[in-house]
Design a protein around this motif. Sequence first.
Motif, PDB file in Angstrom:
ATOM      1  N   ASP A   1       0.767  -1.267  -0.080  1.00  0.00           N
ATOM      2  CA  ASP A   1      -0.041  -0.014   0.081  1.00  0.00           C
ATOM      3  C   ASP A   1       0.795   1.258  -0.025  1.00  0.00           C
ATOM      4  O   ASP A   1       0.336   2.223  -0.695  1.00  0.00           O
ATOM      5  CB  ASP A   1      -0.908   0.247   1.219  1.00  0.00           C
ATOM      6  N   THR A   2       2.172   1.166   0.844  1.00  0.00           N
ATOM      7  CA  THR A   2       2.733   2.472   0.819  1.00  0.00           C
ATOM      8  C   THR A   2       3.566   2.603  -0.414  1.00  0.00           C
ATOM      9  O   THR A   2       3.464   3.763  -1.051  1.00  0.00           O
ATOM     10  CB  THR A   2       3.990   2.151   1.946  1.00  0.00           C
ATOM     11  N   LEU A   3       4.014   1.438  -0.995  1.00  0.00           N
ATOM     12  CA  LEU A   3       4.574   1.818  -2.397  1.00  0.00           C
ATOM     13  C   LEU A   3       3.678   2.188  -3.454  1.00  0.00           C
ATOM     14  O   LEU A   3       3.849   2.883  -4.611  1.00  0.00           O
ATOM     15  CB  LEU A   3       5.458   0.391  -2.775  1.00  0.00           C
ATOM     16  N   TRP A   4       2.440   1.650  -3.416  1.00  0.00           N
ATOM     17  CA  TRP A   4       1.503   1.929  -4.328  1.00  0.00           C
ATOM     18  C   TRP A   4       0.941   3.440  -4.384  1.00  0.00           C
ATOM     19  O   TRP A   4       0.934   4.128  -5.289  1.00  0.00           O
ATOM     20  CB  TRP A   4       0.234   0.851  -4.338  1.00  0.00           C
ATOM     21  N   GLN A   5       0.914   3.778  -3.134  1.00  0.00           N
ATOM     22  CA  GLN A   5       0.587   5.247  -2.718  1.00  0.00           C
ATOM     23  C   GLN A   5       1.509   6.073  -3.609  1.00  0.00           C
ATOM     24  O   GLN A   5       1.340   7.171  -3.763  1.00  0.00           O
ATOM     25  CB  GLN A   5       0.225   5.672  -1.280  1.00  0.00           C
ATOM     26  N   ALA A   6       2.789   5.678  -2.987  1.00  0.00           N
ATOM     27  CA  ALA A   6       4.011   6.738  -3.700  1.00  0.00           C
ATOM     28  C   ALA A   6       3.942   6.864  -5.119  1.00  0.00           C
ATOM     29  O   ALA A   6       4.336   7.814  -5.505  1.00  0.00           O
ATOM     30  CB  ALA A   6       5.182   6.260  -3.182  1.00  0.00           C
ATOM     31  N   SER A   7       3.693   5.482  -5.757  1.00  0.00           N
ATOM     32  CA  SER A   7       3.811   5.468  -7.249  1.00  0.00           C
ATOM     33  C   SER A   7       2.558   6.285  -7.745  1.00  0.00           C
ATOM     34  O   SER A   7       2.930   6.954  -8.842  1.00  0.00           O
ATOM     35  CB  SER A   7       3.611   3.844  -7.448  1.00  0.00           C
ATOM     36  N   ILE A   8       1.389   6.252  -7.282  1.00  0.00           N
ATOM     37  CA  ILE A   8       0.439   6.759  -7.818  1.00  0.00           C
ATOM     38  C   ILE A   8       0.682   8.504  -7.580  1.00  0.00           C
ATOM     39  O   ILE A   8       0.276   9.078  -8.580  1.00  0.00           O
ATOM     40  CB  ILE A   8      -1.146   6.620  -7.026  1.00  0.00           C
ATOM     41  N   SER A   9       1.245   8.972  -6.478  1.00  0.00           N
ATOM     42  CA  SER A   9       1.469  10.450  -6.328  1.00  0.00           C
ATOM     43  C   SER A   9       2.570  10.784  -7.545  1.00  0.00           C
ATOM     44  O   SER A   9       2.511  11.757  -7.983  1.00  0.00           O
ATOM     45  CB  SER A   9       2.096  10.510  -4.724  1.00  0.00           C
ATOM     46  N   THR A  10       3.499   9.752  -7.531  1.00  0.00           N
ATOM     47  CA  THR A  10       4.578  10.057  -8.794  1.00  0.00           C
ATOM     48  C   THR A  10       3.978  10.260 -10.025  1.00  0.00           C
ATOM     49  O   THR A  10       4.422  11.267 -10.697  1.00  0.00           O
ATOM     50  CB  THR A  10       5.761   8.963  -8.686  1.00  0.00           C
ATOM     51  N   ILE A  11       2.994   9.567 -10.292  1.00  0.00           N
ATOM     52  CA  ILE A  11       2.372   9.493 -11.722  1.00  0.00           C
ATOM     53  C   ILE A  11       1.657  10.976 -11.639  1.00  0.00           C
ATOM     54  O   ILE A  11       1.678  11.469 -12.734  1.00  0.00           O
ATOM     55  CB  ILE A  11       1.336   8.378 -11.865  1.00  0.00           C
ATOM     56  N   PHE A  12       0.796  11.235 -10.584  1.00  0.00           N
ATOM     57  CA  PHE A  12       0.167  12.498 -10.791  1.00  0.00           C
ATOM     58  C   PHE A  12       1.310  13.796 -10.818  1.00  0.00           C
ATOM     59  O   PHE A  12       0.744  14.700 -11.540  1.00  0.00           O
ATOM     60  CB  PHE A  12      -0.814  12.661  -9.505  1.00  0.00           C
ATOM     61  N   CYS A  13       2.330  13.533 -10.165  1.00  0.00           N
ATOM     62  CA  CYS A  13       3.256  14.627 -10.117  1.00  0.00           C
ATOM     63  C   CYS A  13       3.749  14.833 -11.440  1.00  0.00           C
ATOM     64  O   CYS A  13       4.221  15.913 -12.107  1.00  0.00           O
ATOM     65  CB  CYS A  13       4.352  14.323  -9.101  1.00  0.00           C
ATOM     66  N   LEU A  14       3.794  13.493 -12.144  1.00  0.00           N
ATOM     67  CA  LEU A  14       4.642  13.689 -13.708  1.00  0.00           C
ATOM     68  C   LEU A  14       3.639  14.272 -14.511  1.00  0.00           C
ATOM     69  O   LEU A  14       3.830  15.116 -15.322  1.00  0.00           O
ATOM     70  CB  LEU A  14       4.994  12.331 -13.893  1.00  0.00           C
ATOM     71  N   ILE A  15       2.246  13.680 -14.370  1.00  0.00           N
ATOM     72  CA  ILE A  15       1.350  14.434 -15.303  1.00  0.00           C
ATOM     73  C   ILE A  15       1.109  15.813 -15.191  1.00  0.00           C
ATOM     74  O   ILE A  15       0.813  16.701 -16.312  1.00  0.00           O
ATOM     75  CB  ILE A  15      -0.161  13.604 -14.925  1.00  0.00           C
ATOM     76  N   LEU A  16       1.027  16.601 -13.983  1.00  0.00           N
ATOM     77  CA  LEU A  16       0.767  17.602 -13.875  1.00  0.00           C
ATOM     78  C   LEU A  16       2.255  18.513 -14.028  1.00  0.00           C
ATOM     79  O   LEU A  16       2.139  19.924 -14.328  1.00  0.00           O
ATOM     80  CB  LEU A  16       0.225  18.028 -12.287  1.00  0.00           C
ATOM     81  N   GLY A  17       3.449  18.003 -13.664  1.00  0.00           N
ATOM     82  CA  GLY A  17       4.684  18.759 -13.514  1.00  0.00           C
ATOM     83  C   GLY A  17       5.048  18.674 -14.996  1.00  0.00           C
ATOM     84  O   GLY A  17       5.811  19.627 -15.303  1.00  0.00           O
ATOM     85  N   PHE A  18       5.035  17.750 -15.801  1.00  0.00           N
ATOM     86  CA  PHE A  18       5.757  17.821 -17.075  1.00  0.00           C
ATOM     87  C   PHE A  18       5.343  19.056 -18.070  1.00  0.00           C
ATOM     88  O   PHE A  18       6.389  19.559 -18.543  1.00  0.00           O
ATOM     89  CB  PHE A  18       5.396  16.378 -17.944  1.00  0.00           C
ATOM     90  N   PRO A  19       4.114  19.216 -18.146  1.00  0.00           N
ATOM     91  CA  PRO A  19       3.785  20.532 -19.047  1.00  0.00           C
ATOM     92  C   PRO A  19       4.234  21.780 -18.432  1.00  0.00           C
ATOM     93  O   PRO A  19       4.868  22.518 -19.235  1.00  0.00           O
ATOM     94  CB  PRO A  19       2.361  20.520 -19.080  1.00  0.00           C
ATOM     95  N   VAL A  20       4.193  21.898 -17.145  1.00  0.00           N
ATOM     96  CA  VAL A  20       4.698  23.023 -16.546  1.00  0.00           C
ATOM     97  C   VAL A  20       6.353  23.274 -16.582  1.00  0.00           C
ATOM     98  O   VAL A  20       6.723  24.396 -17.077  1.00  0.00           O
ATOM     99  CB  VAL A  20       4.325  23.032 -14.954  1.00  0.00           C
ATOM    100  N   ALA A  21       6.879  22.107 -16.370  1.00  0.00           N
ATOM    101  CA  ALA A  21       8.663  22.294 -16.583  1.00  0.00           C
ATOM    102  C   ALA A  21       8.780  22.404 -18.159  1.00  0.00           C
ATOM    103  O   ALA A  21       9.778  23.136 -18.352  1.00  0.00           O
ATOM    104  CB  ALA A  21       8.842  20.849 -16.049  1.00  0.00           C
ATOM    105  N   PHE A  22       8.019  21.872 -19.179  1.00  0.00           N
ATOM    106  CA  PHE A  22       8.462  21.935 -20.434  1.00  0.00           C
ATOM    107  C   PHE A  22       8.124  23.547 -20.850  1.00  0.00           C
ATOM    108  O   PHE A  22       9.023  23.910 -21.420  1.00  0.00           O
ATOM    109  CB  PHE A  22       7.604  21.130 -21.463  1.00  0.00           C
ATOM    110  N   HIS A  23       7.250  24.240 -20.556  1.00  0.00           N
ATOM    111  CA  HIS A  23       6.936  25.415 -20.483  1.00  0.00           C
ATOM    112  C   HIS A  23       7.890  26.208 -19.950  1.00  0.00           C
ATOM    113  O   HIS A  23       8.425  27.296 -20.758  1.00  0.00           O
ATOM    114  CB  HIS A  23       5.559  25.792 -20.053  1.00  0.00           C
ATOM    115  N   LEU A  24       8.433  26.062 -18.801  1.00  0.00           N
ATOM    116  CA  LEU A  24       9.470  26.999 -18.108  1.00  0.00           C
ATOM    117  C   LEU A  24      10.674  26.783 -18.760  1.00  0.00           C
ATOM    118  O   LEU A  24      11.540  27.513 -18.767  1.00  0.00           O
ATOM    119  CB  LEU A  24       9.434  26.571 -16.711  1.00  0.00           C
ATOM    120  N   GLY A  25      11.049  25.434 -19.097  1.00  0.00           N
ATOM    121  CA  GLY A  25      12.284  25.374 -19.884  1.00  0.00           C
ATOM    122  C   GLY A  25      12.470  26.050 -21.207  1.00  0.00           C
ATOM    123  O   GLY A  25      13.441  26.095 -21.839  1.00  0.00           O
TER     124      GLY A  25
END
Length: 285
Positions: free
Chosen positions: A71-95
């Motif tokens: 459960d701990t690893l799954w929760q961390a994985s889901i959080s990582t996936i959402f961070c990637l989905i939300l963060g990639f467009p922002v990071a790409f634009h800023l870069g």
Amino acid sequence: MTSQIASRRHLLLLGLPALAVVCLFVMLPYGEIVLMSFRTPSTTAAYGPGFTVDNYAKILSDPLYLKLLLDTLWQASISTIFCLILGFPVAFHLGRTQSRWRGLLYAMVLSPLLTGVVIRCFGWIVLLSNTGVVNELLSQFGLGPYKLMYNRIGVVIALVHVFLPFMILPIMNSVQNIDPRFEEAARTMGASKTSVFRHVLLPLTMPGIQSGAILVFALAASAYVIPILLGGGQVQTMTTVMVQQLTGSLLWPFGTAMALVLAAGMALTIIVFVFLMRQNMRSLK
């Protein structure tokens, strides 16, 4: 030849202070943790006499602790996936952006890091509680109230908010290091924007994606304050139970064994992730 040997000795001498610091503050505590995990538990002292592997046997044979680890690893994985989905467009634009507002956008990305985790958690409590801002707004449209706290939904939301900058910054750095001539060459050869992104830009940003994902995953899996405050005792993770064993029950050997099992699970997950990333990189070429 003699001068080369002398220069190497000088370099070794220059590195000795750093090596001593690493050994004293990193290797020695880790060694003590490993040693403690093999001690026998005691209710009257930090540990009892002798050594045992029963701590690891209990964790790896009890379905309760195995489910807790997954459960701990799954929760961390889901959080990582959402961070990637939300963060990639922002990071790409800023870069890539040359806007005069780039500095302001960069400051907005970093601004959550200026506030303590506890304060941000209380902010989410105000927003996500049954009588909070989100449910009050939904009630205006005849929706809700939804239970957004004291479950994994609230914990994942807070984890994503807290650790999102750690995903954005490595990806942004990778985007900034991409030579614009690569994209220009691909477009000159007739590649579409989609093909350029998939076969040129995306592979070149993979190192940043990998670094950000590993960093966010490790932070999310080892988080303690967020599951405690947003989970309200209803969301148990390996970290929260481990702290309970260390501070509540004072079972230090069992608690340190849990910490090492969690670290091993995280390491195995990261190794699998890196392997899959390499396979994905080959398919994109």
